[in-house]
Design a protein around this motif. Structure first.
Motif, PDB file in Angstrom:
ATOM      1  N   UNK A  84       0.828  -1.199   0.000  1.00  0.00           N
ATOM      2  CA  UNK A  84       0.000   0.000   0.000  1.00  0.00           C
ATOM      3  C   UNK A  84       0.865   1.252   0.000  1.00  0.00           C
ATOM      4  N   UNK A  85       0.245   2.380  -0.229  1.00  0.00           N
ATOM      5  CA  UNK A  85       0.987   3.638  -0.251  1.00  0.00           C
ATOM      6  C   UNK A  85       1.229   4.186   1.146  1.00  0.00           C
ATOM      7  N   UNK A  86       0.544   3.625   2.141  1.00  0.00           N
ATOM      8  CA  UNK A  86       0.758   4.039   3.529  1.00  0.00           C
ATOM      9  C   UNK A  86       0.777   2.788   4.398  1.00  0.00           C
ATOM     10  N   UNK A  87       1.502   2.860   5.484  1.00  0.00           N
ATOM     11  CA  UNK A  87       1.607   1.702   6.367  1.00  0.00           C
ATOM     12  C   UNK A  87       0.253   1.390   6.978  1.00  0.00           C
ATOM     13  N   UNK A  88      -0.110   0.096   6.974  1.00  0.00           N
ATOM     14  CA  UNK A  88      -1.362  -0.297   7.592  1.00  0.00           C
ATOM     15  C   UNK A  88      -1.285  -0.032   9.081  1.00  0.00           C
ATOM     16  N   UNK A  89      -2.343   0.495   9.615  1.00  0.00           N
ATOM     17  CA  UNK A  89      -2.384   0.794  11.044  1.00  0.00           C
ATOM     18  C   UNK A  89      -2.810  -0.429  11.816  1.00  0.00           C
ATOM     19  N   UNK A 138       4.398   0.729  -1.381  1.00  0.00           N
ATOM     20  CA  UNK A 138       3.966   0.626  -2.778  1.00  0.00           C
ATOM     21  C   UNK A 138       4.841  -0.348  -3.586  1.00  0.00           C
ATOM     22  N   UNK A 139       5.294  -1.404  -2.926  1.00  0.00           N
ATOM     23  CA  UNK A 139       6.189  -2.363  -3.586  1.00  0.00           C
ATOM     24  C   UNK A 139       5.393  -3.623  -3.933  1.00  0.00           C
ATOM     25  N   UNK A 145      23.759 -17.034  -1.565  1.00  0.00           N
ATOM     26  CA  UNK A 145      22.899 -17.525  -0.500  1.00  0.00           C
ATOM     27  C   UNK A 145      21.835 -16.503  -0.117  1.00  0.00           C
ATOM     28  N   UNK A 146      21.814 -15.379  -0.812  1.00  0.00           N
ATOM     29  CA  UNK A 146      20.846 -14.314  -0.519  1.00  0.00           C
ATOM     30  C   UNK A 146      19.676 -14.389  -1.496  1.00  0.00           C
ATOM     31  N   UNK A 147      18.661 -13.585  -1.219  1.00  0.00           N
ATOM     32  CA  UNK A 147      17.480 -13.569  -2.059  1.00  0.00           C
ATOM     33  C   UNK A 147      17.166 -12.130  -2.459  1.00  0.00           C
ATOM     34  N   UNK A 148      16.782 -11.942  -3.717  1.00  0.00           N
ATOM     35  CA  UNK A 148      16.417 -10.622  -4.214  1.00  0.00           C
ATOM     36  C   UNK A 148      14.939 -10.600  -4.583  1.00  0.00           C
ATOM     37  N   UNK A 149      14.232  -9.605  -4.056  1.00  0.00           N
ATOM     38  CA  UNK A 149      12.845  -9.358  -4.417  1.00  0.00           C
ATOM     39  C   UNK A 149      12.817  -8.381  -5.584  1.00  0.00           C
ATOM     40  N   UNK A 150      12.131  -8.747  -6.625  1.00  0.00           N
ATOM     41  CA  UNK A 150      11.981  -7.877  -7.787  1.00  0.00           C
ATOM     42  C   UNK A 150      10.526  -7.456  -7.858  1.00  0.00           C
ATOM     43  N   UNK A 151      10.292  -6.144  -7.909  1.00  0.00           N
ATOM     44  CA  UNK A 151       8.917  -5.690  -7.889  1.00  0.00           C
ATOM     45  C   UNK A 151       8.716  -4.338  -8.523  1.00  0.00           C
ATOM     46  N   UNK A 152       7.456  -4.025  -8.772  1.00  0.00           N
ATOM     47  CA  UNK A 152       7.080  -2.719  -9.306  1.00  0.00           C
ATOM     48  C   UNK A 152       6.842  -1.762  -8.153  1.00  0.00           C
ATOM     49  N   UNK A 153       7.408  -0.567  -8.290  1.00  0.00           N
ATOM     50  CA  UNK A 153       7.134   0.507  -7.345  1.00  0.00           C
ATOM     51  C   UNK A 153       6.761   1.723  -8.176  1.00  0.00           C
ATOM     52  N   UNK A 154       5.456   1.941  -8.276  1.00  0.00           N
ATOM     53  CA  UNK A 154       5.009   2.926  -9.233  1.00  0.00           C
ATOM     54  C   UNK A 154       5.256   2.391 -10.626  1.00  0.00           C
ATOM     55  N   UNK A 155       5.871   3.191 -11.470  1.00  0.00           N
ATOM     56  CA  UNK A 155       6.165   2.769 -12.845  1.00  0.00           C
ATOM     57  C   UNK A 155       7.545   2.137 -12.978  1.00  0.00           C
ATOM     58  N   UNK A 156       8.308   2.126 -11.878  1.00  0.00           N
ATOM     59  CA  UNK A 156       9.679   1.630 -11.945  1.00  0.00           C
ATOM     60  C   UNK A 156       9.769   0.191 -11.445  1.00  0.00           C
TER      61      UNK A 156
END
Length: 449
Positions: free
Chosen positions: A247-252, A285-286, A296-307
């Motif tokens: 989300x664009x704001x942290x859930x309360x 917004x990820x 041994x690491x992990x990478x998250x690939x995601x959309x953040x806005x248009x990027x």
């Protein structure tokens, strides 16, 4: 034809009267169902997939519930226990998951009236009617249920007059993907993915100390993990924390001043303080679309806005909530809401877009009926993907279901329950609810306190 018209005959006029009621799951709700059946003199059998009672709760036993003991003990279970000399814990104390098991659930399961009908290490892999798949209608309500059960000694089939599925949802987490589908690349990085509520300060300390962790999710499970990681970081240099939400704001996470569960109300403010202090990096917004292994690491690939962005860590904690495992019920006629996957009559009462835990109306067998006579989902599984469940609600569910099965229509219909008042548990600061944010359980949605 309505669900009421499809109501199964009660046990008193059921031709299957010599068969037991099958209970799937020996957690708080399954054991409460057993206690109610004991009081009614109705035979039953409990099938628990784990090797111990309340196996899912014991997986996060280090976590302290935000609900005090006065809301955690089923009335029928309490009567049976006290008759055997058990003493109720102090009502205002907040137990851990392990304390809930040791002080209450294990003694309940050990009562001879329950223990003699409890099988652990017994996973129910399928439920149907004996000789009748879901397409066969004639005589269905008077045909025994058939459960396929797998265990150390192989697979067997057992028959039952009715089924109460109280198997919960903890073993069925939501996907990290915003789409809800299994993430591309997930198979390559399973070693780096943690389930919700890891024991950060105890048994799993080595996994998180002096390492970078990404916590994905916006509810109480995520909040508790973030708080534990921050405590770990204070004494383990090099421990870094990223909090990812879509989300664009942290859930309360509930922080209402009038919340009758103060431990729950404090979570939101404490996490926001960590963000404000820079101890937790918040990435909003990820939208995660795939995972990639980097050594041994992990990478998250995601959309953040248009990027398209990437985030890399040593460990990723999946705190995105849970969903019901419906695979074992493919031959059962279910009527589920298309959004939250709860029984259709129950869904409007628990919709997290409209309700917090304290505003869910008490409900019983009438709201939990399916077109399959004699079959009921109960407890957390009955809530589907909605996170607004409290243990007290589940206790009232099974009390009503058992009264209905016993033919006590007045008791079954008289559903009464006073829940602790709550703030909004699953709405964002911007006012948009998130069905994946956990609410109102212990600090986790898995057992639901």
């Amino acid at each position: 034809m309505t669900l009421v018209e499809l109501t199964a005959p009660t046990l008193h006029d059921n031709p299957l009267v010599d068969l037991p009621v099958a209970i799937i799951g020996a957690g708080p709700i399954g054991l409460a169902a057993a206690a109610n059946l004991v009081e009614r003199g109705i035979p039953f059998e409990i099938y628990e997939a784990g090797d111990r009672v309340a196996d899912s709760i014991q997986s996060w036993g280090h976590t302290r519930l935000f609900t005090p003991w006065r809301h955690l003990v089923d009335p029928a279970s309490r009567r049976l226990l006290e008759a055997a000399g058990w003493t109720h814990p102090r009502e205002d104390v907040l137990p851990t998951g392990s304390e809930l098991v040791e002080a209450y659930l294990r003694p309940l399961a050990a009562l001879p009236a329950v223990a003699e009908h409890l099988s652990t290490g017994a996973r129910v892999t399928g439920v149907s009617r004996d000789g009748a798949d879901r397409t066969r209608t004639s005589g269905r309500e008077r045909t025994a249920f058939l459960l396929r059960v797998s265990g150390a000694d192989g697979t067997r089939e057992v028959r039952a007059r009715a089924v109460i599925d109280a198997s919960g949802t903890y073993r069925s987490p939501n996907s990290l993907a915003s789409s809800g589908l299994d993430l591309l690349g997930a198979e390559e990085v399973q070693h780096a993915i943690s389930t919700a509520l890891p024991d950060v300060l105890g048994a799993e300390r080595e996994r998180f100390a002096a390492r970078h962790t990404i916590v994905v999710g916006a509810g109480h499970s995520a909040a508790n993990t973030l708080l534990a990681l921050a405590e770990l970081a204070a004494g383990a240099p090099g421990t870094t924390i990223t909090w990812v939400i879509r989300n664009s704001a942290a859930v309360r996470v509930s922080s209402a001043a009038d919340d009758e569960l103060p431990a729950r109300a404090s979570l939101g403010g404490r996490v926001q303080q960590l963000v404000a202090q820079g101890r937790v990096r918040l990435v909003d917004r990820f939208e995660i679309v795939r995972l990639r292994r980097d050594g041994e690491r992990v990478t998250l690939i995601g959309h953040r806005g248009d990027a398209l962005e990437e985030l890399t860590a040593d460990t990723v904690v999946n705190a995105t909530g849970f969903r019901p495992d419906l695979d074992l019920l493919r031959e059962i006629r279910l009527d589920l809401d298309e959004v939250v996957e709860a029984p259709r009559r129950l869904a409007p009462l628990i919709d997290p877009n409209l309700h917090s835990c304290g505003t869910v109306r008490p409900h019983g067998f009438a709201e939990l009926q399916h077109p399959e006579p004699g079959f009921f989902l109960a407890g957390m599984k009955s809530y589907g993907r909605a996170p607004t469940f409290l243990l007290a609600t589940g206790y009232e569910q099974v009390r009503s279901i058992v009264a209905h099965l016993a033919g006590d229509r007045a008791a079954a219909a008289k559903v009464e329950l006073v829940l602790p008042a709550t703030g909004v548990c699953s709405s964002s600061l911007g006012g948009t609810a998130s069905a994946s944010s956990s609410c109102c359980g212990p600090a986790s949605p898995s057992s639901c306190a």
